[in-house]
Design an enzyme around this catalytic site. Structure first.
Site, short mmCIF file in Angstrom:
data_model
loop_
_atom_site.label_atom_id
_atom_site.label_comp_id
_atom_site.label_asym_id
_atom_site.label_seq_id
_atom_site.Cartn_x
_atom_site.Cartn_y
_atom_site.Cartn_z
N CYS A 1 0.64 -24.77 -35.33
CA CYS A 1 1.15 -24.34 -34.88
C CYS A 1 0.88 -25.38 -33.61
CB CYS A 1 2.12 -23.17 -34.43
SG CYS A 1 0.66 -22.11 -34.18
N ASN B 1 -7.27 -16.24 -42.12
CA ASN B 1 -7.21 -17.76 -41.65
C ASN B 1 -7.27 -18.25 -40.62
OD1 ASN B 1 -7.17 -19.51 -44.74
ND2 ASN B 1 -4.83 -19.09 -44.19
#
Lengths: 332, 212
Positions: free
Chosen positions: B92, B132
């Site tokens: 994002c 992650n």
């Protein structure tokens, strides 16, 4: 009386105090002194740990690898550690380094970002500290919940950090005694001196069950500095705690650190900006940037800290400082 | 089809409410006749599933930071991406700032280093991002380099428990002076701004593919 383990983060937290400009010679000299005094573990690197050298947190003179390799060369019995904040430092960077110990830190509510890092560190056989920063922001129940996550990932120790130097003695007694009674692994404390409480809170932490302290020589560190290693050791010895350290050698090493301070034109004190940041509950390491933006926008740095406090800024949010300063200047 | 692994998944529950067929058999449940697959799992899962995806005659849109597949920032390179078997929406943060970074590099190609600090609210950092986080920062940095052309980039992610909108600050040196631009991603709908950003990028990509 139990033996209290003393870890030195002089070459890590102290990095803030010298604008991250430690030289190879600074590292060599300090490590030799630490080794001589019998210090258990020395943590080395940028104030924010691996990957910290940046616009956001300040560029360091040496790379992480240069700092660690320099220290590695000097240390034989003393263990060598690094600091890592997931979101900034990565496992890839950790893999490149020859170290014994790693401190993996998150904001006190975000422990689950440390999962992959703690697991890697344990697989590799490193002594691993799970670190909860800004420990003044939440209560003992939340701290325990987060510490238990780190414990479940395999952390060997839990370190509570008073990153803002905002915690008073009664609060640390409550938090440390709760955590040390509920966790299966050792609990320790890292103090900052913004409210002049670093030695007191460190002592209270030990009395409440902490079995290790993370300090710096001469209190060299971010903002108002840390708990001065040689002072807390002197106090512990006076109270008949053992540390396994030679106080004279620690004192000599402290005088060496004073020389390093002079070399970098640094005065370790509770400045009024540091006092404000402690009261505002904002990370000590913001000080230099706050002073810079305050000067640029012609506003009071104390006001910047209190505004950041209202915004509940966390460590790493240095980019907010400029916006806050600008807004304050527009509303003058 | 919405396929996950946990019966108690809130995502599966929501899909059921919307009348979408669901399954708890993960990748195995992907129907023959579906042409587009959105992978919203984790970078590690995506790597594990890579072999399955390679054999599928479907368009794979990867919302994980796994880095397999061509980097796709719809605002910049959507057309070329439609020719690929698999595209990666990277992160994002990359979706938010690659367009700006590219514009800056076009005007000032001498810039050698760019740094992106993304601050997000704890509530909008899902377990996928947290597990992650290294892949997230590395992929964001790589996307900045590849898409904008800057020689070296660094990405930092800060998570704050307070309810804040995603804030992205891009910093670089220009003519000896430090410059920075900050973009805040507003939360307008049900999703936090950062998740909305990557979801919209996925939808835009899929719609363009479907139109083709």
């Amino acid at each position: 009386m139990p033996k209290i383990r003393i870890i030195s983060s002089t070459l890590r937290d102290g990095s803030y105090a010298v604008n991250h400009q430690f030289t190879k010679q600074n590292i060599i000299n300090y490590c030799r002194g630490a080794e001589k005094a019998g210090i258990d573990t020395v943590v080395v690197g940028h104030g924010y740990g691996l990957g910290g050298s940046s616009f956001q947190m300040g560029f360091s003179l040496l790379t992480d690898k240069e700092m660690v390799d320099t220290a590695r060369n000097e240390l034989k019995n003393t263990k060598l550690g690094v600091f890592l904040c997931p979101g900034l430092g990565t496992i890839k960077e950790l893999k490149e380094l020859s170290i014994d110990t790693v401190m993996i830190a998150s904001h006190c509510t975000e422990a689950n970002v440390t999962h992959q890092h703690i697991m890697y560190a344990k697989e590799r056989g490193l002594e691993t500290f799970g670190v909860l920063m800004m420990a003044h922001r939440v209560d003992k129940f939340k701290l325990l919940e987060q510490a238990q996550l780190m414990q479940s990932y395999g952390a060997d120790n839990i370190l509570l950090m008073d990153s803002a130097g905002a915690i008073l003695p009664s609060e640390i007694t409550e938090k440390i005694s709760y955590l040390s009674s509920c966790l299966d692994i050792p609990v320790g404390f890292h103090a900052h001196n913004n409210l002049g409480m670093a030695v007191a809170t460190s002592l209270r932490a030990v009395q409440a069950g902490a079995t290790f302290l993370d300090c710096t020589s001469r209190g060299l560190g971010a903002g108002a500095g840390n708990c001065p290693l040689e002072v807390i050791v002197a106090v512990l010895h006076k109270l008949c705690y053992e540390t396994g350290l030679n106080l004279y050698d620690l004192m000599d090493n402290s005088d060496l650190v004073k020389k390093i301070m002079d070399e970098h034109h640094h005065i370790q004190e509770i400045s009024m900006t540091s006092l404000a940041s402690g009261l505002a509950g904002i990370f000590s390491g913001f000080k230099d940037q706050v002073l810079r933006e305050a000067k640029k926008y012609k506003v009071d740095p104390r006001d910047i800290f209190f505004k950041l406090g209202e915004l509940n800024a966390v460590a790493g949010q240095e980019d907010l400082i400029k916006d806050v300063a600008k807004e304050l200047s527009e509303h003058k | 089809m919405f396929s996950g692994q946990r019966e108690d998944s809130p995502g599966i529950a929501r899909a059921k409410e919307l009348g979408i067929p669901t399954s708890i058999h993960g990748i195995e449940a992907i129907p023959e006749n579906c042409q587009i697959v959105f992978d919203c799992t984790t970078a590690k899962s995506h790597l594990q599933n890579a072999a399955f995806f390679d054999c599928m005659d479907k368009f794979i849109i990867d919302l994980t930071p796994s880095r397999i597949g061509k980097m796709c920032i719809p605002k910049i390179n959507l057309k070329e991406c439609l020719k690929e078997h698999e595209v990666s929406l990277v992160t994002c943060g990359a979706q938010a700032m690659c367009p700006k970074a590219k514009k800056i590099m076009e005007q000032c190609p001498e810039i050698e280093y760019m740094e992106l600090v993304s601050t997000i609210a704890s509530s909008s950092a899902g377990i996928g991002t947290r597990e992650n986080i290294d892949e997230y920062t590395q992929t964001t940095a790589d996307a900045l380099e590849e898409i904008s052309g800057v020689k070296r980039a660094k990405a930092i992610v800060i998570i704050n428990p307070v309810e804040i909108e995603m804030r992205n600050t891009l910093t670089y040196m220009l003519n000896g002076k430090r410059e920075s631009i900050t973009k805040t991603i507003k939360t307008e709908g049900n999703l936090p701004g950062n998740l909305e950003l990557i979801t919209q990028a996925a939808i835009k990509t899929a719609e363009a593919y479907a139109k083709n």
